[in-house]
Design a protein around this motif. Structure first.
Motif, PDB file in Angstrom:
ATOM      1  N   UNK C  91       0.808  -1.218   0.000  1.00  0.00           N
ATOM      2  CA  UNK C  91       0.000   0.000   0.000  1.00  0.00           C
ATOM      3  C   UNK C  91       0.840   1.266   0.000  1.00  0.00           C
ATOM      4  N   UNK C  92       2.043   1.186   0.512  1.00  0.00           N
ATOM      5  CA  UNK C  92       2.811   2.421   0.651  1.00  0.00           C
ATOM      6  C   UNK C  92       3.734   2.679  -0.542  1.00  0.00           C
ATOM      7  N   UNK C  93       3.633   1.801  -1.547  1.00  0.00           N
ATOM      8  CA  UNK C  93       4.425   2.010  -2.748  1.00  0.00           C
ATOM      9  C   UNK C  93       3.482   2.347  -3.906  1.00  0.00           C
ATOM     10  N   UNK C  94       3.965   3.107  -4.855  1.00  0.00           N
ATOM     11  CA  UNK C  94       3.131   3.418  -6.016  1.00  0.00           C
ATOM     12  C   UNK C  94       3.021   2.171  -6.880  1.00  0.00           C
ATOM     13  N   UNK C  95       2.130   2.227  -7.838  1.00  0.00           N
ATOM     14  CA  UNK C  95       1.943   1.089  -8.728  1.00  0.00           C
ATOM     15  C   UNK C  95       3.263   0.726  -9.408  1.00  0.00           C
ATOM     16  N   UNK C  96       3.957   1.742  -9.904  1.00  0.00           N
ATOM     17  CA  UNK C  96       5.219   1.481 -10.590  1.00  0.00           C
ATOM     18  C   UNK C  96       6.231   0.835  -9.658  1.00  0.00           C
ATOM     19  N   UNK C  97       6.288   1.344  -8.419  1.00  0.00           N
ATOM     20  CA  UNK C  97       7.242   0.788  -7.458  1.00  0.00           C
ATOM     21  C   UNK C  97       6.886  -0.644  -7.104  1.00  0.00           C
ATOM     22  N   UNK C  98       5.565  -0.897  -7.002  1.00  0.00           N
ATOM     23  CA  UNK C  98       5.109  -2.254  -6.722  1.00  0.00           C
ATOM     24  C   UNK C  98       5.548  -3.210  -7.819  1.00  0.00           C
ATOM     25  N   UNK C  99       5.346  -2.779  -9.050  1.00  0.00           N
ATOM     26  CA  UNK C  99       5.687  -3.641 -10.174  1.00  0.00           C
ATOM     27  C   UNK C  99       7.206  -3.827 -10.257  1.00  0.00           C
ATOM     28  N   UNK C 100       7.938  -2.758  -9.911  1.00  0.00           N
ATOM     29  CA  UNK C 100       9.393  -2.822 -10.001  1.00  0.00           C
ATOM     30  C   UNK C 100      10.013  -3.603  -8.857  1.00  0.00           C
ATOM     31  N   UNK C 101       9.229  -3.818  -7.798  1.00  0.00           N
ATOM     32  CA  UNK C 101       9.789  -4.390  -6.573  1.00  0.00           C
ATOM     33  C   UNK C 101      10.584  -5.681  -6.774  1.00  0.00           C
ATOM     34  N   UNK C 102      10.023  -6.695  -7.464  1.00  0.00           N
ATOM     35  CA  UNK C 102      10.791  -7.935  -7.624  1.00  0.00           C
ATOM     36  C   UNK C 102      12.109  -7.704  -8.357  1.00  0.00           C
ATOM     37  N   UNK C 103      12.083  -6.799  -9.354  1.00  0.00           N
ATOM     38  CA  UNK C 103      13.316  -6.527 -10.095  1.00  0.00           C
ATOM     39  C   UNK C 103      14.342  -5.860  -9.194  1.00  0.00           C
ATOM     40  N   UNK C 104      13.874  -4.893  -8.398  1.00  0.00           N
ATOM     41  CA  UNK C 104      14.790  -4.174  -7.506  1.00  0.00           C
ATOM     42  C   UNK C 104      15.377  -5.099  -6.461  1.00  0.00           C
ATOM     43  N   UNK C 105      14.530  -5.987  -5.968  1.00  0.00           N
ATOM     44  CA  UNK C 105      14.976  -6.828  -4.871  1.00  0.00           C
ATOM     45  C   UNK C 105      15.802  -8.016  -5.330  1.00  0.00           C
ATOM     46  N   UNK C 106      15.465  -8.534  -6.473  1.00  0.00           N
ATOM     47  CA  UNK C 106      16.039  -9.829  -6.828  1.00  0.00           C
ATOM     48  C   UNK C 106      17.005  -9.786  -8.008  1.00  0.00           C
ATOM     49  N   UNK C 107      17.059  -8.666  -8.720  1.00  0.00           N
ATOM     50  CA  UNK C 107      17.979  -8.611  -9.858  1.00  0.00           C
ATOM     51  C   UNK C 107      18.933  -7.438  -9.681  1.00  0.00           C
ATOM     52  N   UNK C 108      19.911  -7.408 -10.523  1.00  0.00           N
ATOM     53  CA  UNK C 108      20.867  -6.304 -10.438  1.00  0.00           C
ATOM     54  C   UNK C 108      20.689  -5.334 -11.609  1.00  0.00           C
ATOM     55  N   UNK C 110      19.731  -2.103 -13.868  1.00  0.00           N
ATOM     56  CA  UNK C 110      19.842  -0.659 -13.653  1.00  0.00           C
ATOM     57  C   UNK C 110      18.468  -0.024 -13.642  1.00  0.00           C
ATOM     58  N   UNK C 111      18.417   1.207 -13.172  1.00  0.00           N
ATOM     59  CA  UNK C 111      17.129   1.870 -13.007  1.00  0.00           C
ATOM     60  C   UNK C 111      16.399   2.066 -14.334  1.00  0.00           C
ATOM     61  N   UNK C 112      17.166   2.424 -15.358  1.00  0.00           N
ATOM     62  CA  UNK C 112      16.512   2.686 -16.645  1.00  0.00           C
ATOM     63  C   UNK C 112      15.893   1.423 -17.217  1.00  0.00           C
ATOM     64  N   UNK C 113      16.651   0.355 -17.092  1.00  0.00           N
ATOM     65  CA  UNK C 113      16.171  -0.926 -17.596  1.00  0.00           C
ATOM     66  C   UNK C 113      14.877  -1.339 -16.883  1.00  0.00           C
ATOM     67  N   UNK C 114      14.922  -1.169 -15.548  1.00  0.00           N
ATOM     68  CA  UNK C 114      13.753  -1.508 -14.752  1.00  0.00           C
ATOM     69  C   UNK C 114      12.561  -0.642 -15.158  1.00  0.00           C
ATOM     70  N   UNK C 115      12.842   0.635 -15.301  1.00  0.00           N
ATOM     71  CA  UNK C 115      11.797   1.571 -15.679  1.00  0.00           C
ATOM     72  C   UNK C 115      11.130   1.140 -16.992  1.00  0.00           C
ATOM     73  N   UNK C 116      11.979   0.736 -17.927  1.00  0.00           N
ATOM     74  CA  UNK C 116      11.467   0.343 -19.240  1.00  0.00           C
ATOM     75  C   UNK C 116      10.564  -0.888 -19.114  1.00  0.00           C
ATOM     76  N   UNK C 117      11.054  -1.866 -18.360  1.00  0.00           N
ATOM     77  CA  UNK C 117      10.288  -3.105 -18.176  1.00  0.00           C
ATOM     78  C   UNK C 117       8.951  -2.839 -17.492  1.00  0.00           C
ATOM     79  N   UNK C 118       8.994  -1.979 -16.477  1.00  0.00           N
ATOM     80  CA  UNK C 118       7.773  -1.686 -15.727  1.00  0.00           C
ATOM     81  C   UNK C 118       6.729  -1.062 -16.649  1.00  0.00           C
TER      82      UNK C 118
END
Lengths: 341, 270, 253
Positions: C91-108, C110-118
């Motif tokens: 609840x305390x993360x935005x939709x984008x952050x929620x979707x990005x969460x597994x990538x941020x936590x489990x992969x290495x 970069x931010x741009x790549x994650x952003x694109x995927x999200x």
């Protein structure tokens, strides 16, 4: 398959069960050692020491044992044996007693609190065999301590063969009396206690000696003799003598009223009061103030000339307050916080 | 594994069976909470990796800095009360000047950490429990676990570190404000000058008082976090369960804070 | 791919699953239907070991998920994506952050790549504008779609859907159905859907299993399912006004 019977619980709680059991056991053990077991530290090696006393003056288990002012252990137990008290204490180190050892119960402060003071004796006296039965000295009362202080005052008076000493003494005493005007507490109590009569009488005797010396000096001065003549220029001596007169008057009034210890003292020994000069005013004032006493023992501390004794008394009082505060943080919390609301 | 199957047991037939089950539950809960603590400590090796560090700072802000206000007010008034109460008593002996020491030492040793912990348990601890509880009942915790995101590393560890750091700091801050509060009362109500008050306070406070106080605060911070997260994760049955978890957190934290506070005092001061 | 072997599960005071066996093949869109309280969600939760069977076992290929522990279990779980009934967004993360969460936590990454995927995944689920919104600010259907984006961002082999259309209006529900079907077509993912919404099951399912009182009472293709003679199935079909002569037959492969 029997379809009505629930399956057994899974085994994955076993780890939690083990950790939980261990944790609770540790907590229980901690509680036991910190609440049930007395106040001795339970993880350090201690050496027991047994001492026999005629009287322990309210010494309690848990009180400190000190050597030369340093805490070395705690009282573990006190037991009545025949007509003595057996005091067992746990010490953090082995003590080697010498033949002139001294063990006594002393006050930690004027407000109470006792500790066991151990003096192993001087190094050059022979050692005691380890299994010898240790005996404690009779306890020391603060009142006795205060009496010792009076002795000091007396000796000060006594030694003051020279006028400058006398003036200093007189000044000191008037300072004391000034302080004690508003004073109660130990010193105040000391002065109303009948038992002090003898001590006071001694003091008076010394004072009379001293005043006799003043007389001699005065006589000599009236004859214009020697360098002491310059004392006449000394304002303080003049004032002291002036005070003396006032004191004498005051004292006489009180004697007539038969008031207080001094009154009694003087009524008994009529000839004495003639010689009571500087001390009389102070002491009678003390008596009067003590009777309707109010005020602060603490103010005494600013006196620099008078004796470590008074200062020590104050320090003891502080220690007492400190003690009181230290021993009861939780108590103070509850009384302060809950008591307030 | 945080998500666990709900264990349904048939109602017990006898009082004794019920008691036995309660005891077993207590022991298991205790063990579970400790295992949670251990795994959170284990996760601390990730504490300085980018995102975790951000989360720790975030938690330090939201649980620590945001509590500054209430702690300031409470500490200040506690100091004032302490000064007033001791002052009134000490005045009888002409020892008002010693309120400095009384306030300082009682705050450093006991009141500072204790009050801070109580405030944090009631505010931060309960919010942790409510948050974890809501996440558990709304399937967010299982979702995290299925995404292979360890809730302990993701949620508990940052909170544990934040609280373990912030509680001692807040406690010390509370002590300072309490001493200032005491000084205000001393100078206005009891006629003790600031100089002699501070001098007295500093003279009687020992380093040991400070360190033991900070150690207590540290332990309290750990207790609050572990209890609240454990209770949150153990939440069942929706909103009612969240309420129950919050309530249990506050009660349990208070109890443990008192017990641990006592034990630490006992171990260091006798 | 997923095989239930005589799974039994006791919850509360009764057997929720009494001897459940079936197999789901790779690339299927497998539906588990049935009235509430018949163990559909329980079945689903057994696949990722949120529940452990009291008897029998659940096999994922060659791994027995019912006995797996620690790292092994984690490895099996990474093959799954799961869409929870409530969405389970933080609840305390935005939709984008929620979707990005597994990538941020489990992969290495970069931010741009994650952003694109999200962005890509959110576009796929039809939520390109909700990036900066918080879960509380969007509707239930949007939340489920966001959760779906989060579930598929790590490219799981198997997607589990727990009541994906429950509590949604029919339009949103059909959108979700379309998404599930679309994903199956685009990525060849294996989907397991738990629902009591027969419309979804019959339109996009490859096979449907009907659970009733802890047993699989029917397991067939949608075409056969509507023709089923099992009493419970008939009752269930009737309750949703689905007749044998519907146009479901056209859609079946």
């Amino acid at each position: 398959m029997n379809t009505n019977k629930p399956p057994k619980r899974h085994n994955d709680i076993s780890m939690e069960l083990i950790v939980g059991t261990v944790a609770l056991m540790i907590l229980l053990a901690l509680s036991y050692f910190t609440i049930v077991v007395g106040r001795q530290a339970f993880w350090r090696k201690t050496y027991p020491m047994e001492v026999y006393f005629d009287s322990v003056m309210g010494l309690r288990d848990g009180d400190n044992v000190v050597i030369r002012g340093m805490t070395v252990g705690k009282i573990r137990s006190l037991t009545l044996v025949s007509n003595e008290v057996l005091v067992v204490s746990d010490l953090s180190r082995m003590l080697q007693m010498h033949r002139d050892y001294r063990i006594r119960v002393v006050f930690t402060s004027v407000l109470g609190g006792r500790q066991l003071e151990v003096n192993e004796g001087s190094a050059d006296s022979p050692m005691l065999p380890p299994d010898v039965r240790l005996h404690g000295n009779p306890p020391v009362d603060l009142i006795d301590d205060a009496a010792a202080m009076i002795k000091d005052v007396r000796s000060m008076l006594n030694e003051g063969g020279v006028a400058s000493n006398i003036s200093a003494t007189a000044e000191n005493l008037s300072t004391i009396s000034g302080r004690l005007k508003r004073g109660e507490g130990t010193i105040g109590r000391l002065l109303v206690e009948d038992g002090m009569y003898v001590q006071l009488q001694g003091t008076m005797a010394e004072a009379s000696n001293a005043l006799a010396q003043i007389k001699i000096v005065t006589t000599k001065l009236s004859q214009g003799e020697g360098t002491l003549g310059k004392l006449l220029m000394d304002d303080r001596v003049y004032k002291d003598i002036e005070k003396t007169t006032a004191n004498l008057r005051d004292l006489t009034d009180r004697v007539n009223a038969g008031e207080g210890t001094l009154g009694k003292l003087l009524a008994k020994d009529d000839s004495m009061y003639v010689n009571l000069l500087a001390t009389s005013r102070s002491l009678s004032n003390i008596t009067a103030r003590v009777e309707n006493g109010d005020g602060l023992l603490g103010k005494l501390i600013s006196d620099e000339t008078l004796a470590t004794n008074v200062q020590q008394t104050i320090q003891e009082l502080r220690a007492a307050i400190d003690d009181f505060r230290e021993t009861s943080p939780v108590v103070s919390f509850s009384s302060f916080l809950f008591g307030t609301f | 594994m945080i998500t666990r199957e709900p264990v349904y047991l048939p109602p017990s037939d006898t009082r004794r069976a019920e008691l036995g089950r309660d005891v077993l539950d207590l022991v298991c809960n205790c063990g579970r909470a400790l295992l949670l603590l251990f795994s959170a400590i284990g996760c601390m090796r990730f504490a300085f990796q980018g995102r975790s560090r951000d989360r720790i700072v975030e938690q330090m802000f939201s649980s620590g800095i945001k509590s500054l206000g209430v702690i300031s007010v409470v500490s200040m008034f506690t100091g004032m009360i302490l000064a007033l109460q001791t002052g009134i008593e000490l005045r009888k002996f002409g020892q008002e000047v010693n309120i400095g020491a009384a306030v300082m030492v009682s705050l450093l040793r006991e009141m500072g950490p204790f009050m801070t912990a109580l405030i944090l348990a009631a505010s931060v601890g309960s919010s942790f429990a409510a948050q974890m509880g809501t996440m558990t009942v709304s399937e967010e915790i299982p979702a995290l676990e299925l995404m292979s995101i360890d809730p302990v590393k993701f949620l508990v560890m940052p909170r544990l570190i934040a609280m373990a750091i912030m509680t001692p700091l807040l406690s010390f801050y509370g002590c300072i404000l309490g001493v200032i509060g005491g000084g205000i009362v001393g100078s206005t109500q009891l006629g003790v000058s600031w100089v002699s008050y501070i001098d007295n306070a500093m003279r009687f406070a020992e380093n040991k008082d400070l360190y033991v106080g900070l150690l207590k605060a540290f332990l309290f911070g750990v207790i609050i976090t572990v209890v609240s997260c454990h209770e949150g994760f153990a939440t069942r049955q929706g909103a009612v369960g969240v309420g129950r978890a919050t309530r249990r957190t506050v009660i349990l934290s208070f109890l443990l804070i008192l017990v641990v506070g006592y034990i630490v005092t006992r171990l260091f001061y006798i | 791919m997923i095989r239930f072997e005589n799974v039994r599960k006791w919850l509360g005071d009764h057997w929720v699953l009494e001897d459940v066996s079936f197999e789901i093949k790779r690339g299927e869109t497998f539906f588990i239907v049935g009235p509430s309280g018949t163990g559909k969600s329980v079945t689903l939760q057994h696949m990722v070991r949120l529940l452990t069977p009291d008897a029998g076992r659940v096999m994922i290929d060659k791994d027995c998920v019912s006995t797996a522990r620690g790292r092994n279990l984690e490895r099996i779980r990474t093959r799954f994506g799961m869409l929870f009934q409530s969405g389970a967004l933080l609840e305390w993360l935005t939709v984008a952050e929620n979707v990005a969460l597994p990538l941020l936590e489990l992969t290495k990454m970069g931010h741009e790549e994650i952003d694109k995927l999200v962005r890509e995944k959110l576009e796929l689920v039809g939520l390109p504008d909700a990036l900066a919104k918080f879960p509380a600010e969007i509707s239930g259907g949007m939340r489920k779609r966001a959760a779906l984006a989060r579930a598929i961002i790590l490219k799981p082999e198997i997607m589990l859907y727990d009541e994906p259309t429950a509590g949604l209006d029919p339009v949103s529900a059909r959108k979700i159905d379309a998404l599930i079907a679309d994903m199956q077509v685009k990525t060849g993912i294996t989907s397991v859907v738990v629902t009591h919404d027969l419309q979804s099951a019959l339109s996009i399912g490859t096979r449907i299993a009907m659970l009733f009182e802890g047993h699989v009472v029917e397991l067939s293709t949608p075409a056969d399912f509507v023709k089923s003679q099992v009493a419970e199935v008939r009752e269930f079909l009737d309750s949703q006004y689905i007749t044998r002569r519907g146009d479901w037959e056209k859609n079946t492969p």
